[in-house]
Design a protein around this motif. Structure first.
Motif, PDB file in Angstrom:
ATOM      1  N   LEU A  83     -49.269  25.365  10.503  1.00 34.52           N
ATOM      2  CA  LEU A  83     -48.515  24.542   9.553  1.00 34.52           C
ATOM      3  C   LEU A  83     -47.532  23.605  10.257  1.00 34.52           C
ATOM      4  CD1 LEU A  83     -47.659  27.228   6.827  1.00 34.52           C
ATOM      5  CD2 LEU A  83     -49.607  25.656   6.909  1.00 34.52           C
ATOM      6  N   SER A  84     -47.500  23.671  11.573  1.00 36.56           N
ATOM      7  CA  SER A  84     -46.482  22.907  12.285  1.00 36.56           C
ATOM      8  C   SER A  84     -46.689  21.403  12.181  1.00 36.56           C
ATOM      9  CB  SER A  84     -46.444  23.329  13.757  1.00 36.56           C
ATOM     10  OG  SER A  84     -47.661  22.993  14.423  1.00 36.56           O
ATOM     11  N   ASP A  85     -47.912  20.964  11.917  1.00 39.31           N
ATOM     12  CA  ASP A  85     -48.147  19.528  11.799  1.00 39.31           C
ATOM     13  C   ASP A  85     -47.631  18.964  10.478  1.00 39.31           C
ATOM     14  OD1 ASP A  85     -50.021  20.762  10.194  1.00 39.31           O
ATOM     15  OD2 ASP A  85     -51.716  19.551  10.877  1.00 39.31           O
ATOM     16  N   GLN A  86     -47.165  19.840   9.576  1.00 38.46           N
ATOM     17  CA  GLN A  86     -46.623  19.384   8.300  1.00 38.46           C
ATOM     18  C   GLN A  86     -45.127  19.080   8.361  1.00 38.46           C
ATOM     19  OE1 GLN A  86     -47.780  22.087   5.137  1.00 38.46           O
ATOM     20  NE2 GLN A  86     -49.847  22.319   5.967  1.00 38.46           N
ATOM     21  N   ILE A  87     -44.485  19.403   9.470  1.00 44.76           N
ATOM     22  CA  ILE A  87     -43.062  19.110   9.642  1.00 44.76           C
ATOM     23  C   ILE A  87     -42.883  17.608   9.847  1.00 44.76           C
ATOM     24  CG2 ILE A  87     -41.080  19.462  11.168  1.00 44.76           C
ATOM     25  CD1 ILE A  87     -42.254  22.258  11.784  1.00 44.76           C
ATOM     26  N   ASP A  88     -41.832  17.057   9.271  1.00 45.81           N
ATOM     27  CA  ASP A  88     -41.525  15.642   9.461  1.00 45.81           C
ATOM     28  C   ASP A  88     -40.756  15.484  10.777  1.00 45.81           C
ATOM     29  OD1 ASP A  88     -40.852  12.993   9.391  1.00 45.81           O
ATOM     30  OD2 ASP A  88     -39.904  13.041   7.414  1.00 45.81           O
ATOM     31  N   TYR A  89     -41.491  15.287  11.859  1.00 46.62           N
ATOM     32  CA  TYR A  89     -40.878  15.200  13.180  1.00 46.62           C
ATOM     33  C   TYR A  89     -40.036  13.942  13.364  1.00 46.62           C
ATOM     34  CZ  TYR A  89     -43.715  19.193  14.560  1.00 46.62           C
ATOM     35  OH  TYR A  89     -44.264  20.446  14.647  1.00 46.62           O
ATOM     36  N   SER A  90     -40.246  12.950  12.515  1.00 43.67           N
ATOM     37  CA  SER A  90     -39.451  11.726  12.639  1.00 43.67           C
ATOM     38  C   SER A  90     -37.966  11.989  12.380  1.00 43.67           C
ATOM     39  CB  SER A  90     -39.960  10.660  11.665  1.00 43.67           C
ATOM     40  OG  SER A  90     -39.709  11.027  10.311  1.00 43.67           O
ATOM     41  N   LEU A  91     -37.643  13.087  11.704  1.00 41.67           N
ATOM     42  CA  LEU A  91     -36.247  13.431  11.436  1.00 41.67           C
ATOM     43  C   LEU A  91     -35.540  13.992  12.666  1.00 41.67           C
ATOM     44  CD1 LEU A  91     -36.673  15.285   8.006  1.00 41.67           C
ATOM     45  CD2 LEU A  91     -35.872  12.931   8.356  1.00 41.67           C
ATOM     46  N   LEU A  92     -36.305  14.335  13.696  1.00 33.84           N
ATOM     47  CA  LEU A  92     -35.767  15.128  14.803  1.00 33.84           C
ATOM     48  C   LEU A  92     -35.394  14.306  16.028  1.00 33.84           C
ATOM     49  CD1 LEU A  92     -38.206  18.162  14.485  1.00 33.84           C
ATOM     50  CD2 LEU A  92     -35.866  17.980  13.623  1.00 33.84           C
ATOM     51  N   ASP A  93     -35.291  13.003  15.882  1.00 36.51           N
ATOM     52  CA  ASP A  93     -34.869  12.159  17.002  1.00 36.51           C
ATOM     53  C   ASP A  93     -33.545  12.652  17.585  1.00 36.51           C
ATOM     54  OD1 ASP A  93     -37.055  10.618  16.431  1.00 36.51           O
ATOM     55  OD2 ASP A  93     -35.946   8.762  16.066  1.00 36.51           O
ATOM     56  N   GLY A  94     -33.531  12.906  18.874  1.00 43.65           N
ATOM     57  CA  GLY A  94     -32.298  13.265  19.554  1.00 43.65           C
ATOM     58  C   GLY A  94     -31.811  14.679  19.329  1.00 43.65           C
TER      59      GLY A  94
ATOM     60  N   ASN B 122     -43.127  13.954  18.630  1.00 40.01           N
ATOM     61  CA  ASN B 122     -41.945  13.093  18.669  1.00 40.01           C
ATOM     62  C   ASN B 122     -41.322  13.208  20.058  1.00 40.01           C
ATOM     63  OD1 ASN B 122     -39.560  11.703  18.485  1.00 40.01           O
ATOM     64  ND2 ASN B 122     -38.928  12.576  16.530  1.00 40.01           N
ATOM     65  N   PRO B 123     -41.646  12.300  20.959  1.00 46.64           N
ATOM     66  CA  PRO B 123     -41.107  12.371  22.323  1.00 46.64           C
ATOM     67  C   PRO B 123     -39.587  12.238  22.385  1.00 46.64           C
ATOM     68  CG  PRO B 123     -43.024  10.901  22.212  1.00 46.64           C
ATOM     69  CD  PRO B 123     -42.628  11.221  20.798  1.00 46.64           C
ATOM     70  N   ARG B 124     -38.956  11.866  21.281  1.00 44.76           N
ATOM     71  CA  ARG B 124     -37.495  11.715  21.282  1.00 44.76           C
ATOM     72  C   ARG B 124     -36.778  13.016  20.951  1.00 44.76           C
ATOM     73  NH1 ARG B 124     -39.965   7.548  19.184  1.00 44.76           N
ATOM     74  NH2 ARG B 124     -39.818   8.351  17.057  1.00 44.76           N
ATOM     75  N   MET B 125     -37.527  14.060  20.607  1.00 47.35           N
ATOM     76  CA  MET B 125     -36.922  15.385  20.451  1.00 47.35           C
ATOM     77  C   MET B 125     -36.498  15.917  21.813  1.00 47.35           C
ATOM     78  SD  MET B 125     -39.475  17.452  17.866  1.00 47.35           S
ATOM     79  CE  MET B 125     -40.863  17.400  19.024  1.00 47.35           C
ATOM     80  N   ARG B 126     -35.499  16.778  21.818  1.00 48.19           N
ATOM     81  CA  ARG B 126     -35.081  17.465  23.045  1.00 48.19           C
ATOM     82  C   ARG B 126     -35.653  18.887  22.960  1.00 48.19           C
ATOM     83  NH1 ARG B 126     -28.765  16.590  23.321  1.00 48.19           N
ATOM     84  NH2 ARG B 126     -29.127  17.268  25.485  1.00 48.19           N
ATOM     85  N   LEU B 127     -36.918  19.015  23.292  1.00 49.54           N
ATOM     86  CA  LEU B 127     -37.678  20.230  22.985  1.00 49.54           C
ATOM     87  C   LEU B 127     -37.436  21.328  24.014  1.00 49.54           C
ATOM     88  CD1 LEU B 127     -39.731  21.234  20.850  1.00 49.54           C
ATOM     89  CD2 LEU B 127     -41.531  20.665  22.492  1.00 49.54           C
ATOM     90  N   VAL B 128     -37.289  22.545  23.501  1.00 48.64           N
ATOM     91  CA  VAL B 128     -37.114  23.742  24.325  1.00 48.64           C
ATOM     92  C   VAL B 128     -38.086  24.804  23.820  1.00 48.64           C
ATOM     93  CG1 VAL B 128     -35.517  25.510  25.137  1.00 48.64           C
ATOM     94  CG2 VAL B 128     -34.656  23.211  24.596  1.00 48.64           C
TER      95      VAL B 128
END
Length: 208
Positions: A73-84, A119-125
């Motif tokens: 279900l992870s592809d249903q998240i709106d990743y555009s909200l997660l910038d930065g 979203n490459p602009r996320m700071r993913l951990v």
């Protein structure tokens, strides 16, 4: 002022980590796409001090956003909200449940590489994925206890990695910071998945 952990998904892992973080002094917010009345009952029972909030509010207010949903279900998240935002990925691919994900094969088998590409602009951990949710209750220990169980924290963003490491420490585990390319070693069939290791032993395994 307490830091805020925003958790997308009020399932077993999300509520277990949420309860541990809340007990450690973090403010915990939840968002879930399930009916609000059902989610409210779950959150009130499992993490009494947590808040159930809209997704946009959760993202705006959180120091860490945790993606605690099934990988399918992870592809249903709106990743555009997660910038930065510092985004914590504890998800694993379970093929009997999620089905095959052939795109992960092109990324050395790491589901987190796929998540990062959304979203490459996320700071993913990548962290909190290589123990079972019940282990976060059974094996938590205070910082004064020697040889606590270790939890790897994989990211190339130093500040994001430090923040998630603080969360890991607060909920009772020794954080082991590693580069993001180690994230594939934390997933199912990796050398630390489901294995009890202290910090010294985990560093040796992940550095090998």
């Amino acid at each position: 002022m307490s830091r805020v952990l925003g958790i997308i998904g009020a399932g077993k892992l999300g509520t277990t980590i949420g309860r541990a973080a809340s007990d450690a002094g973090w403010q915990v917010d939840f968002f879930d796409s399930a009916p609000a009345d059902l989610t409210s009952l779950i959150v009130e029972a499992m993490v009494p001090d947590a808040r159930l909030v809209p997704l946009t509010d959760l993202v705006a207010d959180s120091d860490i956003v945790m993606l605690a949903v099934p990988f399918s279900l992870s592809d249903q998240i709106d990743y555009s909200l997660l910038d930065g935002k510092v985004v914590l990925d504890p998800m694993n691919l379970w093929e009997p449940v999620d089905g095959p994900a052939p795109t992960t094969t092109e990324r050395n088998g790491s589901t987190s590489q796929l998540v990062a590409s959304r979203n490459p602009r996320m700071r993913l951990v990548k962290s909190l994925n290589h123990l079972g949710y019940h282990d976060y209750t059974a094996d938590a220990r205070s910082a004064e206890v020697p040889s606590r169980r270790a939890v790897a924290v994989a990211s190339d963003d130093r500040e994001a990695r430090e923040l998630v490491s603080q969360l890991v420490d607060d909920i009772g585990f020794d954080p082991v910071p590693v580069p993001f390319d180690r994230s594939r070693l934390l997933e199912p069939n990796g050398p630390v998945f489901g294995t009890w290791l202290d910090a010294t032993s985990m560093r040796k395994v992940l550095d090998a």
